[in-house]
Design a protein around this motif. Sequence first.
Motif, mmCIF file in Angstrom:
data_model
loop_
_atom_site.group_PDB
_atom_site.id
_atom_site.type_symbol
_atom_site.label_atom_id
_atom_site.label_comp_id
_atom_site.label_asym_id
_atom_site.label_seq_id
_atom_site.Cartn_x
_atom_site.Cartn_y
_atom_site.Cartn_z
ATOM 1 N N ARG A 5 -1.535 2.345 11.402
ATOM 2 C CA ARG A 5 -0.558 1.401 10.853
ATOM 3 C C ARG A 5 -0.611 0.055 11.571
ATOM 4 O O ARG A 5 -0.381 -0.994 10.958
ATOM 5 C CB ARG A 5 0.848 1.987 10.951
ATOM 6 C CG ARG A 5 1.929 1.057 10.386
ATOM 7 C CD ARG A 5 3.269 1.767 10.298
ATOM 8 N NE ARG A 5 3.227 2.877 9.362
ATOM 9 C CZ ARG A 5 4.304 3.590 9.015
ATOM 10 N NH1 ARG A 5 5.481 3.314 9.560
ATOM 11 N NH2 ARG A 5 4.200 4.595 8.160
ATOM 12 N N GLN A 16 -0.563 -1.823 8.006
ATOM 13 C CA GLN A 16 0.749 -1.846 7.381
ATOM 14 C C GLN A 16 0.621 -2.021 5.868
ATOM 15 O O GLN A 16 1.375 -1.424 5.088
ATOM 16 C CB GLN A 16 1.598 -2.983 7.957
ATOM 17 C CG GLN A 16 3.037 -2.989 7.466
ATOM 18 C CD GLN A 16 3.770 -1.713 7.818
ATOM 19 O OE1 GLN A 16 3.846 -1.324 8.991
ATOM 20 N NE2 GLN A 16 4.324 -1.035 6.815
ATOM 21 N N SER A 19 -0.195 1.263 4.365
ATOM 22 C CA SER A 19 0.990 2.116 4.400
ATOM 23 C C SER A 19 1.941 1.760 3.260
ATOM 24 O O SER A 19 2.528 2.642 2.624
ATOM 25 C CB SER A 19 1.690 1.962 5.758
ATOM 26 O OG SER A 19 2.863 2.742 5.808
ATOM 27 N N ASN A 20 2.067 0.466 2.986
ATOM 28 C CA ASN A 20 2.986 0.011 1.928
ATOM 29 C C ASN A 20 2.510 0.440 0.539
ATOM 30 O O ASN A 20 3.310 0.910 -0.283
ATOM 31 C CB ASN A 20 3.135 -1.503 1.983
ATOM 32 C CG ASN A 20 3.877 -1.960 3.232
ATOM 33 O OD1 ASN A 20 4.595 -1.183 3.862
ATOM 34 N ND2 ASN A 20 3.703 -3.230 3.585
ATOM 35 N N ARG A 22 0.689 2.909 -0.299
ATOM 36 C CA ARG A 22 0.670 4.358 -0.499
ATOM 37 C C ARG A 22 2.051 4.892 -0.878
ATOM 38 O O ARG A 22 2.168 6.027 -1.349
ATOM 39 C CB ARG A 22 0.184 5.056 0.769
ATOM 40 C CG ARG A 22 -1.299 4.857 1.078
ATOM 41 C CD ARG A 22 -1.725 5.738 2.241
ATOM 42 N NE ARG A 22 -3.103 5.500 2.625
ATOM 43 C CZ ARG A 22 -3.475 4.877 3.744
ATOM 44 N NH1 ARG A 22 -2.549 4.436 4.585
ATOM 45 N NH2 ARG A 22 -4.753 4.697 4.018
ATOM 46 N N ARG A 23 3.078 4.121 -0.653
ATOM 47 C CA ARG A 23 4.418 4.581 -0.961
ATOM 48 C C ARG A 23 4.624 4.658 -2.475
ATOM 49 O O ARG A 23 3.925 3.980 -3.236
ATOM 50 C CB ARG A 23 5.444 3.616 -0.359
ATOM 51 C CG ARG A 23 5.430 3.580 1.159
ATOM 52 C CD ARG A 23 6.317 2.464 1.681
ATOM 53 N NE ARG A 23 6.305 2.428 3.145
ATOM 54 C CZ ARG A 23 6.828 1.435 3.865
ATOM 55 N NH1 ARG A 23 7.434 0.417 3.248
ATOM 56 N NH2 ARG A 23 6.777 1.475 5.183
#
Length: 216
Positions: A5, A16, A19-20, A22-23
Motif C-alpha cells: 500500500r 494506495q 488499494s482504492n 480494488r474496493r
Amino acid sequence: MAAPRGAAILDFAIGQYLSNIRRPGGLGKDPVRAERRAAALAAIDPDWNPGALRWTVDWQRHYAYLTQLLAEGARPAAIVPGVTRHGEDIGRWLATQRRNWNRLNTEQQARLGKLGVKKAPRARQTPPKTAEAIPSGRGAAAFQAGIQALAQYQEREGASGGGGVPGRGHVERLPDGTAHRTGVWIVNQKQRRDRLHPTQLAALAELGLDWAATSP
C-alpha cells in the motif's frame, strides 16, 4: 500489481491507488466503464485483484516474488527462511505455506504445486519422557515399597548408606507381611533408569546405588 500500500513510483502513490480501485465501486459507478477498466487492468495482470480469488494482496506479492526467484533458476528446496526478494522474506513465507497447506484454498494449492511446492511432511511427535513427570499413583507406591525394602535390608545387614545390595533372588519381608522381591526390583530400576524421576534417582543414590547417581 501486488504492490504494498505504501509503494510509490514517479511520485505517484501506486500502492494506495491499487488499494482504492480494488474496493467495491472502485472502478466507478458506470458498469460499462468499470468493466472496461477491469479488462485493461487484467491485460496488465490477470491477478490484479487478489480478493476476487479469495486471497490477500500480501499473499499474491509473495507468490509473485517466489515465481520470479524460480524463473531465475532457484530451486524450491533452496528457498529457505532468510532468502529475500525486495525486502520480503520469501523463504519464511514459503515455509509457512507448506506448513499450513490445508488452510490454503484449492487454487492456491494448485498454483504452488505447479511451482514444485509440496505440503510439509507431518512432524513426528516425540512422547514426553516419563522422567519429567512427577511420579504418582500405583507406580509411585510400588517404588516407595522398593525403597522401604532396600533400606530395611541395609539396616538389618549393617550396610545402611554403604551401598549394600541384595542379590537378584532376594525377597524382603515388609512390616505388613508383604513379600517384596527386592533383588529383582533393583535390577528393574537400573534397566529403566532413564525413565525414573530425579527424585526417585536421588532416593536410590542415597541408598548407595552408584548407577543412580551418574548421568544417563
